[in-house]
Design a protein around this motif. Structure first.
Motif, mmCIF file in Angstrom:
data_model
loop_
_atom_site.group_PDB
_atom_site.id
_atom_site.type_symbol
_atom_site.label_atom_id
_atom_site.label_comp_id
_atom_site.label_asym_id
_atom_site.label_seq_id
_atom_site.Cartn_x
_atom_site.Cartn_y
_atom_site.Cartn_z
ATOM 1 N N GLY A 135 0.781 -1.234 0.000
ATOM 2 C CA GLY A 135 0.000 0.000 0.000
ATOM 3 C C GLY A 135 0.803 1.268 0.000
ATOM 4 N N ILE A 136 2.134 1.171 0.226
ATOM 5 C CA ILE A 136 2.960 2.378 0.342
ATOM 6 C C ILE A 136 4.282 2.163 -0.371
ATOM 7 C CG2 ILE A 136 4.141 3.952 1.925
ATOM 8 C CD1 ILE A 136 2.152 3.009 4.087
ATOM 9 N N ILE A 137 4.695 3.129 -1.183
ATOM 10 C CA ILE A 137 6.043 3.146 -1.759
ATOM 11 C C ILE A 137 6.580 4.569 -1.679
ATOM 12 C CG2 ILE A 137 5.987 1.147 -3.306
ATOM 13 C CD1 ILE A 137 5.039 2.994 -5.530
ATOM 14 N N THR A 138 7.876 4.708 -1.467
ATOM 15 C CA THR A 138 8.496 6.026 -1.438
ATOM 16 C C THR A 138 9.974 5.892 -1.776
ATOM 17 O OG1 THR A 138 8.956 7.989 -0.072
ATOM 18 C CG2 THR A 138 8.887 5.876 1.069
ATOM 19 N N TRP A 139 10.454 6.770 -2.660
ATOM 20 C CA TRP A 139 11.849 6.742 -3.091
ATOM 21 C C TRP A 139 12.749 7.397 -2.058
ATOM 22 C CZ3 TRP A 139 13.404 4.395 -7.655
ATOM 23 C CH2 TRP A 139 12.393 4.091 -8.572
ATOM 24 N N SER A 149 9.180 0.004 0.204
ATOM 25 C CA SER A 149 7.785 -0.420 0.103
ATOM 26 C C SER A 149 7.317 -0.937 1.454
ATOM 27 C CB SER A 149 7.624 -1.505 -0.966
ATOM 28 O OG SER A 149 8.368 -2.666 -0.632
ATOM 29 N N ALA A 150 6.030 -0.720 1.739
ATOM 30 C CA ALA A 150 5.412 -1.213 2.971
ATOM 31 C C ALA A 150 4.142 -1.947 2.603
ATOM 32 C CB ALA A 150 5.107 -0.055 3.925
ATOM 33 N N GLY A 151 3.942 -3.128 3.195
ATOM 34 C CA GLY A 151 2.810 -3.954 2.821
ATOM 35 C C GLY A 151 1.914 -4.327 3.970
ATOM 36 N N GLY A 152 0.832 -5.024 3.628
ATOM 37 C CA GLY A 152 -0.110 -5.506 4.629
ATOM 38 C C GLY A 152 0.459 -6.597 5.498
ATOM 39 N N ASP A 153 1.643 -7.098 5.157
ATOM 40 C CA ASP A 153 2.332 -8.072 5.992
ATOM 41 C C ASP A 153 3.145 -7.408 7.093
ATOM 42 O OD1 ASP A 153 4.173 -6.915 4.336
ATOM 43 O OD2 ASP A 153 4.723 -8.749 3.282
ATOM 44 N N VAL A 181 4.814 6.169 5.612
ATOM 45 C CA VAL A 181 6.262 6.146 5.788
ATOM 46 C C VAL A 181 6.843 7.400 5.159
ATOM 47 C CG1 VAL A 181 8.406 4.876 5.412
ATOM 48 C CG2 VAL A 181 6.250 3.621 5.601
ATOM 49 N N CYS A 182 7.831 7.994 5.818
ATOM 50 C CA CYS A 182 8.459 9.208 5.281
ATOM 51 C C CYS A 182 9.942 9.210 5.647
ATOM 52 C CB CYS A 182 7.766 10.453 5.838
ATOM 53 S SG CYS A 182 8.365 12.005 5.143
ATOM 54 N N TRP A 183 10.793 9.614 4.682
ATOM 55 C CA TRP A 183 12.233 9.749 4.924
ATOM 56 C C TRP A 183 12.553 11.106 5.536
ATOM 57 C CZ3 TRP A 183 15.473 5.716 4.115
ATOM 58 C CH2 TRP A 183 15.080 4.705 3.227
ATOM 59 N N ASN A 184 13.695 11.214 6.224
ATOM 60 C CA ASN A 184 14.190 12.536 6.580
ATOM 61 C C ASN A 184 14.956 13.109 5.399
ATOM 62 O OD1 ASN A 184 16.557 11.054 6.645
ATOM 63 N ND2 ASN A 184 17.231 11.777 8.635
ATOM 64 N N ARG A 185 15.514 14.281 5.536
ATOM 65 C CA ARG A 185 16.078 15.012 4.390
ATOM 66 C C ARG A 185 17.226 14.260 3.722
ATOM 67 N NH1 ARG A 185 16.266 20.212 2.302
ATOM 68 N NH2 ARG A 185 18.282 20.966 1.557
ATOM 69 N N THR A 186 18.081 13.598 4.510
ATOM 70 C CA THR A 186 19.237 12.905 3.942
ATOM 71 C C THR A 186 18.967 11.431 3.675
ATOM 72 O OG1 THR A 186 20.138 12.375 6.134
ATOM 73 C CG2 THR A 186 20.808 14.475 5.119
ATOM 74 N N GLY A 187 17.842 10.920 4.166
ATOM 75 C CA GLY A 187 17.547 9.510 3.977
ATOM 76 C C GLY A 187 18.275 8.601 4.946
ATOM 77 N N THR A 192 7.510 6.181 10.667
ATOM 78 C CA THR A 192 6.295 5.464 10.264
ATOM 79 C C THR A 192 5.162 5.756 11.233
ATOM 80 O OG1 THR A 192 6.764 3.463 11.568
ATOM 81 C CG2 THR A 192 7.691 3.577 9.343
ATOM 82 N N THR A 193 3.939 5.724 10.714
ATOM 83 C CA THR A 193 2.749 5.721 11.552
ATOM 84 C C THR A 193 2.061 4.381 11.353
ATOM 85 O OG1 THR A 193 1.437 6.740 9.785
ATOM 86 C CG2 THR A 193 2.426 8.216 11.414
ATOM 87 N N CYS A 194 1.398 3.912 12.409
ATOM 88 C CA CYS A 194 0.882 2.554 12.400
ATOM 89 C C CYS A 194 -0.505 2.507 13.032
ATOM 90 C CB CYS A 194 1.848 1.645 13.164
ATOM 91 S SG CYS A 194 1.393 -0.096 13.205
ATOM 92 N N LYS A 195 -1.262 1.492 12.673
ATOM 93 C CA LYS A 195 -2.605 1.306 13.220
ATOM 94 C C LYS A 195 -2.586 1.107 14.730
ATOM 95 C CE LYS A 195 -6.868 -1.297 12.334
ATOM 96 N NZ LYS A 195 -7.482 -2.421 11.574
#
Length: 431
Positions: A135-139, A149-153, A181-187, A192-195
């Motif tokens: 459900g989530i991807i971010t470069w 990538s982050a999944g339902g697993d 999911v979000c990176w900081n400026r330098t990676g 993450t936020t979670c249920k």
């Protein structure tokens, strides 16, 4: 008696306005924008919108230079066998986009500068590793070809798209569904936020949680009582956060400072129609000649409406205070350097003369030969003629021939598309 000091800000008078009707992407009759699509992905060249397509997974890519009515036969990017749940443009290549799907895969696509005549069905690479929907991807913001990538697993997986390899798998950190999911400026870190209502700061290379569930917020801003999904967009160059509610018809924006009370309300842009989703243009895609500091792409049922945020200035000169140097399209690190522990700030570019998008840069995937990692085979007691002919060198030759044929087919596909585009121009009387 103390006097209240009103904080002055150069962003106090930020005005939002929709563009003219002929500058929208409207009458999108291919299909409706899915409710699962909370945003569209935007870069200086393209806008990409997730669509419903016969139960499969697809999204539409529209050139920013081509606005107006979208033809019902407009080609789609297809390939997933289930709905697409997330899309994200590569920050270091405006022609590369990743998509995540309910079919448990992540696919990376090369989008041509020209409009293809048929659907794009072959991704550059397919990344398989999740056991449930993705459900989530971010470069990664600074390292070339690193994708998360982050999944339902409840897994986080980091990939090297350039080789199609899995770099890291972060498991046992989340007890429930990962929301964002979000990176900081330098990676170097990600959050993450979670249920399970926990916020986690993670060092991916050490594969450990470095901070979790902060006790008290430094500032708390009550927005409204609606239960719609809140879509935040943060501009680090101006320290402004824009809050868009899914199903809401307004955009509220606040300035963030290092001093108390930290969060300063600026204004609200309101419209009559609610947004189904929202996209946010990177800073290098803005029109600096019009003092544009943000541009949103608001999704309706059958149109995509750009909304620009401007700071009115009397002078026509470049406004240095509005446009500090901003992250450009060049990566600061290679994937192997980042994985080895190196960090780097983004490579910045000036917007003084405006930003001109780079020409199509092809993403090449170089897969390692899996035979190199296999131990030598133990000789068997007897060998048939077939076994003798199917030796390791002949298999490598076969793989090389397949790669060569694939390159030939791709070149012919581009040639056919170019010819079809020229034929279309002659048919329409434009050439």
């Amino acid at each position: 008696m103390s006097r209240r000091v009103v904080r002055q800000s150069k962003f106090r008078h930020v005005f939002g306005q929709p563009v003219k009707a002929d500058q929208m992407y409207e009458d999108i009759r291919v299909s409706k924008v899915t409710w699962d699509s909370s945003f569209c992905a935007v870069n200086p060249k393209f806008v990409a919108i997730i669509v419903e397509s016969g139960g499969g997974g697809a999204f539409m890519v529209l050139p920013l230079a081509k606005t107006g009515r979208v033809d019902k036969n407009y080609p789609l990017v297809t390939g997933h066998t289930a709905p697409v749940l997330d899309i994200d443009w590569c920050p270091h290549n405006d022609n590369v986009i990743a998509s995540a799907s309910e079919d448990t895969t992540v696919m990376v696509w090369q989008i041509p500068d020209y409009v293809p005549m048929r659907n794009i069905t072959e991704p550059i690479v397919t990344l398989e590793g999740h056991s449930k929907r993705v459900g989530i991807i971010t470069w990664h913001p600074t390292a070339r070809n690193v994708l998360l990538s982050a999944g339902g697993d409840n897994l986080l997986i980091l990939w090297n798209v350039g080789t199609g390899e899995m770099l890291l798998t972060l498991g046992d950190m989340h007890s429930d569904l990962i929301y964002n999911v979000c990176w900081n400026r330098t990676g170097s870190l990600l959050v993450t936020t979670c249920k399970d209502k926990h916020v986690r700061v993670i060092d991916p290379r050490k594969q450990q949680v470095v901070a979790e569930n902060f006790e008290e917020p430094i500032a708390l801003q009550e927005m409204d009582t609606s239960n719609g999904v809140l879509l935040p967009f943060y501009d680090p160059d101006s320290s402004i956060v824009y809050l868009c509610g899914k199903g809401d018809s307004s955009i509220r924006y606040f300035e963030i400072t290092a001093e108390a009370p930290y969060v300063h309300y600026l204004s609200t842009y309101s419209s009559k129609e609610p947004q189904r989703g929202m996209g946010f243009m990177p800073k290098r895609g803005l029109d600096v000649s019009k003092c544009e500091i943000a541009r949103f792409f608001k999704l309706h049922e059958r149109k995509c409406e750009p909304i620009v945020m401007t700071v009115p200035r009397k002078s026509d000169l470049f406004q240095d205070d509005l446009y500090p140097d901003t992250p450009g399209p060049e990566p600061a690190l290679e994937a192997a350097e980042w994985l080895a522990g190196k960090d780097a700030e983004p490579i910045l570019v000036s917007l003084r003369d405006g930003y001109v998008p780079l020409k199509n840069r092809e993403l090449k995937v170089t897969r390692k030969n899996i035979l190199d990692n296999k131990p030598p085979m133990v000789p068997r007691r007897s060998h048939s003629t077939c076994d003798a002919n199917f030796s390791r060198p002949s298999l490598e030759d076969l793989l090389e021939e397949i790669r060569s044929l694939r390159q030939t087919v791709q070149a012919q596909e581009k040639r056919i598309s170019d010819l079809e585009n020229k034929l279309c121009k002659f048919t329409n009387g434009t050439a």
